[in-house]
Design a protein around this motif. Structure first.
Motif, PDB file in Angstrom:
ATOM      1  N   ASN A  53       4.575   8.732  -1.939  1.00  0.00           N
ATOM      2  CA  ASN A  53       4.008   8.724  -0.590  1.00  0.00           C
ATOM      3  C   ASN A  53       5.064   9.051   0.454  1.00  0.00           C
ATOM      4  O   ASN A  53       4.786   9.775   1.428  1.00  0.00           O
ATOM      5  CB  ASN A  53       3.387   7.356  -0.298  1.00  0.00           C
ATOM      6  CG  ASN A  53       2.239   7.041  -1.239  1.00  0.00           C
ATOM      7  OD1 ASN A  53       1.389   7.874  -1.515  1.00  0.00           O
ATOM      8  ND2 ASN A  53       2.236   5.823  -1.767  1.00  0.00           N
ATOM      9  N   TYR A  99      -4.683   2.285  -5.120  1.00  0.00           N
ATOM     10  CA  TYR A  99      -4.240   1.282  -4.142  1.00  0.00           C
ATOM     11  C   TYR A  99      -5.348   0.296  -3.780  1.00  0.00           C
ATOM     12  O   TYR A  99      -5.068  -0.785  -3.244  1.00  0.00           O
ATOM     13  CB  TYR A  99      -3.711   1.976  -2.888  1.00  0.00           C
ATOM     14  CG  TYR A  99      -4.765   2.456  -1.920  1.00  0.00           C
ATOM     15  CD1 TYR A  99      -5.173   1.677  -0.839  1.00  0.00           C
ATOM     16  CD2 TYR A  99      -5.363   3.702  -2.079  1.00  0.00           C
ATOM     17  CE1 TYR A  99      -6.130   2.113   0.054  1.00  0.00           C
ATOM     18  CE2 TYR A  99      -6.318   4.144  -1.200  1.00  0.00           C
ATOM     19  CZ  TYR A  99      -6.696   3.354  -0.132  1.00  0.00           C
ATOM     20  OH  TYR A  99      -7.658   3.804   0.748  1.00  0.00           O
ATOM     21  N   PRO A 120      -2.221   5.384   1.550  1.00  0.00           N
ATOM     22  CA  PRO A 120      -0.836   5.068   1.162  1.00  0.00           C
ATOM     23  C   PRO A 120       0.203   5.898   1.908  1.00  0.00           C
ATOM     24  O   PRO A 120       1.236   5.367   2.347  1.00  0.00           O
ATOM     25  CB  PRO A 120      -0.812   5.355  -0.342  1.00  0.00           C
ATOM     26  CG  PRO A 120      -2.223   5.153  -0.774  1.00  0.00           C
ATOM     27  CD  PRO A 120      -3.046   5.674   0.351  1.00  0.00           C
ATOM     28  N   THR A 145       0.826  -1.213   0.000  1.00  0.00           N
ATOM     29  CA  THR A 145       0.000   0.000   0.000  1.00  0.00           C
ATOM     30  C   THR A 145       0.852   1.251   0.000  1.00  0.00           C
ATOM     31  O   THR A 145       0.513   2.240  -0.657  1.00  0.00           O
ATOM     32  CB  THR A 145      -0.929  -0.004   1.223  1.00  0.00           C
ATOM     33  OG1 THR A 145      -1.700  -1.209   1.230  1.00  0.00           O
ATOM     34  CG2 THR A 145      -1.868   1.185   1.212  1.00  0.00           C
TER      35      THR A 145
END
Length: 272
Positions: A54, A38, A238, A30
């Motif tokens: 992320n 995701y 995420p 993730t």
């Protein structure tokens, strides 16, 4: 002699590996996917797109400061617990008077007091000392609640040291401080490592004391910083998983280096 394979134990090990590995894989999977995709294939499917955006988002949100604050809290808490816990445990093990027995019982009583039950008096004490919204307002209560278990573990390890070793050093004219420094501490490495890991975990994962004792971004720790990725109407999952991964790596490294001593200390073999 021919060793027969234990298929049941092997199967149990594989099952346990899956129980541990699948959530870790889902976490990493993730964290490496864009927020828009995701959920397309499920948490354990192979990622269609891999991105490190992320982690960039986490760094830009100020999360490294929260990691640094948490690191300081953990180090200071461990230092206070060791500075106080080792001499207290030594006095409990070697003392023969009613005072040392009473102190040990007092620390055992501390195991039965949850932090939630005394959070209001603690807040008043911390505020009265002028430590509100500072890292010391987290460190001192965390160290206080880690001391009972630490004294229990340390005293258990020190009791494993042979009495003859204490007597031999005493006959050589060594004073208690020298016995503690040259005999007790070297032979209690396992219990000390156990105390360090336990206290560091408690400080690193603490939530209640940072929530009540701090309010500004400059004193946030990782457990509060994770809320930056959750709003009233949405959550950046995420980025949240990337932040969780970044916060778990330091304490995992500590465990990897101290795992053998940790197991020995929990087994009560600290002095052997």
């Amino acid at each position: 002699m021919r060793i027969r394979p234990n298929y049941v134990a092997g199967l149990a090990a594989v099952v346990w590996l899956l129980i541990i590995g699948v959530p870790l894989y889902a976490l990493l999977n993730t964290a490496l996917q864009p927020q828009s995709t995701y959920t397309d294939g499920g948490p354990v499917s192979l990622p269609s797109t891999v991105t490190f955006e992320n982690f960039v988002t986490v760094v830009q949100s100020g999360f490294p400061l929260y990691l640094w604050n948490t690191f300081l809290v953990a180090v200071l808490t461990v230092a206070i617990v060791l500075i106080l816990g080792i001499p207290i445990s030594y006095a409990v093990v070697r003392g023969r008077g009613w005072l040392t027995r009473g102190v040990f019982r007092l620390f055992l009583l501390g195991l039965a007091i949850p932090s939630q039950a005394v959070i209001i008096p603690l807040f008043l004490v911390v505020n009265g000392l002028g430590l509100y919204d500072s890292l010391w307002g987290i460190v001192l209560p965390t160290a206080a609640f880690a001391l009972p278990v630490s004294v229990l573990v340390l005293s258990g390890g020190m009791r494993d040291i042979s009495v003859s070793l204490y007597e031999a050093m005493a006959l050589d004219g060594a004073h208690p401080a020298r016995i503690l420094r040259e005999l007790v501490i070297p032979l209690s490495r396992s219990s000390i490592a156990t105390t360090c890991v336990f206290t560091a975990l408690q400080a690193w994962n603490g939530f209640l004391f940072p929530l009540i004792m701090t309010q500004s971004d400059e004193t946030k720790v990782v457990t509060l910083g994770l809320y930056n990725f959750v709003s009233e109407y949405e959550a950046n999952v995420p980025a949240l998983m990337a932040a969780v991964l970044m916060s778990a790596i330091p304490i995992l490294v500590v465990y990897l280096f101290a795992r053998r001593s940790l197991v020995m200390g929990l087994m009560g073999a600290g002095g052997k």
